[in-house]
Design a protein around this motif. Structure first.
Motif, mmCIF file in Angstrom:
data_model
loop_
_atom_site.group_PDB
_atom_site.id
_atom_site.type_symbol
_atom_site.label_atom_id
_atom_site.label_comp_id
_atom_site.label_asym_id
_atom_site.label_seq_id
_atom_site.Cartn_x
_atom_site.Cartn_y
_atom_site.Cartn_z
ATOM 1 N N ARG A 75 0.852 -1.197 0.000
ATOM 2 C CA ARG A 75 0.000 0.000 0.000
ATOM 3 C C ARG A 75 0.882 1.238 0.000
ATOM 4 N NH1 ARG A 75 -4.609 2.271 -1.579
ATOM 5 N NH2 ARG A 75 -6.025 3.027 0.047
ATOM 6 N N LEU A 76 0.871 1.979 -1.114
ATOM 7 C CA LEU A 76 1.620 3.228 -1.242
ATOM 8 C C LEU A 76 0.630 4.304 -1.671
ATOM 9 C CD1 LEU A 76 4.640 1.955 -3.391
ATOM 10 C CD2 LEU A 76 4.377 1.807 -0.916
ATOM 11 N N VAL A 77 0.493 5.362 -0.870
ATOM 12 C CA VAL A 77 -0.491 6.391 -1.196
ATOM 13 C C VAL A 77 0.112 7.783 -1.087
ATOM 14 C CG1 VAL A 77 -2.426 4.963 -0.427
ATOM 15 C CG2 VAL A 77 -1.380 6.576 1.179
ATOM 16 N N ALA A 136 -0.249 5.601 -5.278
ATOM 17 C CA ALA A 136 0.930 6.221 -5.882
ATOM 18 C C ALA A 136 1.331 5.502 -7.160
ATOM 19 C CB ALA A 136 2.089 6.204 -4.890
ATOM 20 N N ARG A 137 1.540 6.299 -8.216
ATOM 21 C CA ARG A 137 1.987 5.741 -9.507
ATOM 22 C C ARG A 137 3.506 5.658 -9.511
ATOM 23 N NH1 ARG A 137 -3.342 7.330 -8.729
ATOM 24 N NH2 ARG A 137 -4.577 7.037 -10.638
ATOM 25 N N VAL A 138 4.049 4.748 -8.741
ATOM 26 C CA VAL A 138 5.503 4.591 -8.660
ATOM 27 C C VAL A 138 5.984 3.727 -9.814
ATOM 28 C CG1 VAL A 138 5.551 4.883 -6.158
ATOM 29 C CG2 VAL A 138 5.266 2.597 -7.127
ATOM 30 N N PRO A 139 7.271 3.784 -10.141
ATOM 31 C CA PRO A 139 7.797 2.985 -11.272
ATOM 32 C C PRO A 139 7.604 1.482 -11.052
ATOM 33 C CG PRO A 139 9.351 4.691 -10.622
ATOM 34 C CD PRO A 139 8.281 4.681 -9.581
ATOM 35 N N ASP A 174 -2.201 -2.550 -4.023
ATOM 36 C CA ASP A 174 -3.526 -1.967 -3.813
ATOM 37 C C ASP A 174 -3.619 -0.646 -4.579
ATOM 38 O OD1 ASP A 174 -5.867 -0.843 -2.912
ATOM 39 O OD2 ASP A 174 -5.443 -1.085 -0.781
ATOM 40 N N ILE A 175 -4.505 -0.589 -5.572
ATOM 41 C CA ILE A 175 -4.663 0.635 -6.374
ATOM 42 C C ILE A 175 -6.019 1.289 -6.112
ATOM 43 C CG2 ILE A 175 -3.035 -0.074 -8.150
ATOM 44 C CD1 ILE A 175 -5.454 -0.803 -9.907
ATOM 45 N N THR A 176 -6.463 1.228 -4.855
ATOM 46 C CA THR A 176 -7.721 1.851 -4.459
ATOM 47 C C THR A 176 -7.451 3.206 -3.832
ATOM 48 O OG1 THR A 176 -8.517 -0.369 -3.920
ATOM 49 C CG2 THR A 176 -9.881 1.492 -3.206
ATOM 50 N N ILE A 222 -7.093 4.362 3.820
ATOM 51 C CA ILE A 222 -5.653 4.146 3.655
ATOM 52 C C ILE A 222 -5.245 2.834 4.313
ATOM 53 C CG2 ILE A 222 -3.351 5.028 4.171
ATOM 54 C CD1 ILE A 222 -4.485 7.847 3.983
ATOM 55 N N GLU A 223 -5.585 2.682 5.594
ATOM 56 C CA GLU A 223 -5.349 1.418 6.286
ATOM 57 C C GLU A 223 -6.435 0.420 5.889
ATOM 58 O OE1 GLU A 223 -2.800 0.727 8.197
ATOM 59 O OE2 GLU A 223 -1.949 2.719 8.598
#
Length: 535
Positions: free
Chosen positions: A483-485, A496-499, A523-525, A532-533
């Motif tokens: 989960r990255l937001v 987050a659109r990380v590489p 998780d792309i929600t 978030i959690e």
């Protein structure tokens, strides 16, 4: 002796620092706190109060200006919130935002009607009077709209400042009385010209000076802490987060060795964090920290528990028991320090309930439990020096008083810790798996320079297993959710659109290095509709 709060949650007594002040009257807008933050960004103190604050109370506070927030109601609703009409006669500049503008118009004899078409989202502002409130606001600038009602007829003495294609009266003013109204929301980031408008109101119209600075806050807080505490001892429950760590630094600056910090290790922290925290404070910061190892107690309390709210409740209650026992052992203490912030004060205050309908004007998204929700008979007086600050202001304060950047920039971490990032039952085995996976996430996010770009970045362990193949052999192991937001305040968030290379590295390392895991998913929600959690 029961707990005694330092200052009441509404209409605080103000020191020298807050003489230059603006008041925001809250009509239930989701943006009321944001208005206050935008005012403070101009280095002028602001405070959010209930719409039921009377004109006489406002006269006593003597603010330089008043802002009426937006809100979900129509001025014609049966239980629509109304402000004291005497506010218009105080001689204090007033800015009505959205619902606040409509209420101003209605109470002063104008007309508000349901618009033929509502206006939501971005709109171009066409400026009719580029002076006063709209000085240096570019014609055609984007402002954020969110309204169904509109001003159909301005009250006597008002002039048109601006309009949009769908809203004839987007900004109005009674220049002589310094009463202003805008149908848009200048406080949100989508309003490109919003900051310039707010600065015009603060400096040009309200004639404020930039006295709300970090240096001034430190000076006044140290003076107030010393005056309040005297020679008494203060106990602080230290978590390692930016709030409690900044508070520890501030208190130590004010009262030195009269402060004792207690760190309760409940066993749900991330890998190496308890050891790192205690070492930092004791050896590098020279602040007294009592380390309490209560891991077995907490794990036993949630054994077999799968409901997330029950986990939170049991962890909170056990924290109270441990805290009480250890404070008696270390005591006596006269004061308990808490890292209460201004959003906690606003959101926890029961001030926005309509007296007739019994309904809340604003929905309370979350409750706040400092030090686990302390019992009423705990024998402390409270010291809460941060209760006037927003999170971003706490970070600035931390930097100003020497808090290391690794703590200042620490991402939010839930009070129950990893216990709510393990869905279902929490066991020692699952904690070890998640700690190892979480460490890899943090290492790679830091190594590739993304840590400070993200609001939160963490791993979640699901209570299921899936089939995999490793070394030509079948596996049946747990999946890890990554989960990255990104977010500005945690109220809304986007994934987050990380590489892809970063995600691939994290996935490969977790599967290869963490025993018991054979799958990693992302998780792309966004929030909403998710949170978030996961718990």
């Amino acid at each position: 002796m029961t707990i005694e709060t330092q200052i009441p949650p509404q209409i605080e007594s103000l020191g020298e620092l807050n003489r230059q002040m603006l008041i925001i009257l809250d009509f239930g807008s989701q943006y009321s706190e944001l208005i206050a933050r935008r005012i403070r960004e101009t280095q002028v103190y602001s405070e959010v109060l209930s719409y039921r604050t009377t004109a006489e109370q406002l006269r006593t506070l003597n603010p330089k200006g008043i802002i009426l927030s937006g809100g979900p109601s129509s001025v014609y609703d049966e239980f629509a919130p109304k402000c004291d009409p005497e506010i218009w006669n105080l001689g204090i500049p007033v800015l009505g935002v959205c619902y606040g503008m409509q209420l101003m118009v209605q109470q002063l004899g104008g007309e508000v009607t349901r618009a033929e078409r509502g206006e939501y989202g971005k709109a171009s502002l066409h400026i009719d009077d580029p002076t006063d409130l709209l000085t240096n606001v570019e014609d055609g600038t984007t402002m954020w709209m969110s309204h169904g009602d509109s001003v159909n007829q301005m009250p006597e003495g008002f002039e048109l400042l601006a309009h949009t294609d769908n809203t004839p009266c987007a900004a109005i003013a009674h220049h002589e009385k310094k009463l202003y109204g805008v149908q848009f929301h200048p406080e949100v980031v989508h309003s490109i010209g919003g900051k310039a408008l707010i600065r015009n109101f603060v400096y040009h119209i309200c004639d404020c000076e930039p006295t709300w600075t970090t240096a001034a806050f430190v000076e006044e807080s140290v003076r107030e802490i010393r005056a309040r505490v005297g020679e008494k001892r203060v106990l602080l429950a230290l978590s390692g987060g930016v709030d409690s760590s900044t508070l520890a630094f501030l208190l130590h600056k004010a009262i030195g060795d009269q402060l004792t910090c207690m760190f309760i290790d409940q066993g749900f922290m991330r890998k190496y964090e308890p050891e790192r925290l205690v070492k930092l404070f004791k050896e590098e910061f020279h602040i007294d920290v009592e380390y309490v190892n209560a891991r077995d107690r907490f794990l036993a309390q949630i054994e077999g528990i799968t409901d997330p709210e029950e986990k939170r409740r049991r962890i909170g209650h056990e924290f109270i028991r441990v805290f009480e026992e250890e404070s008696k052992r270390l005591g006596p203490f006269d004061y308990l320090a808490q890292g209460t912030l201004y959003p906690d004060v606003i959101e926890s205050a029961d001030t926005n309930v309509d007296p007739k309908s019994g309904e809340r004007v604003a929905v309370k998204i979350k409750s706040h439990h400092n030090v686990g929700g302390l019992p009423k008979d705990l024998r402390f007086k409270l010291v809460e020096p941060l209760r006037k600050l927003f999170k971003d202001e706490v970070r600035k304060l931390g930097r100003a008083i020497g808090l290391p950047e690794e703590i200042v920039q620490r991402q939010p971490f839930p009070g129950p810790g990893l216990a709510i990032r393990i869905l279902g039952e929490v066991t020692a085995e699952k904690l070890n798996i998640l700690r190892d996976a979480d460490l890899i996430v943090r290492q790679e996010i830091n190594r590739q320079g993304f840590y400070n770009q993200l609001w939160q970045s963490f791993a979640v362990l699901l209570p299921i297993r899936s089939v995999g193949v490793m070394g030509d052999q079948r596996t049946y192991a747990y999946p890890i959710v990554l989960r990255l937001v990104k977010s500005e305040d945690g109220m809304t968030a986007d994934w987050a659109r990380v590489p892809y290379d970063l995600l691939e590295t994290i996935s490969n390392r977790i599967v290869n290095e963490v025993k018991g895991v054979n799958r990693v998913v992302y998780d792309i929600t966004s929030k909403p509709p998710g949170t978030i959690e996961w718990e």
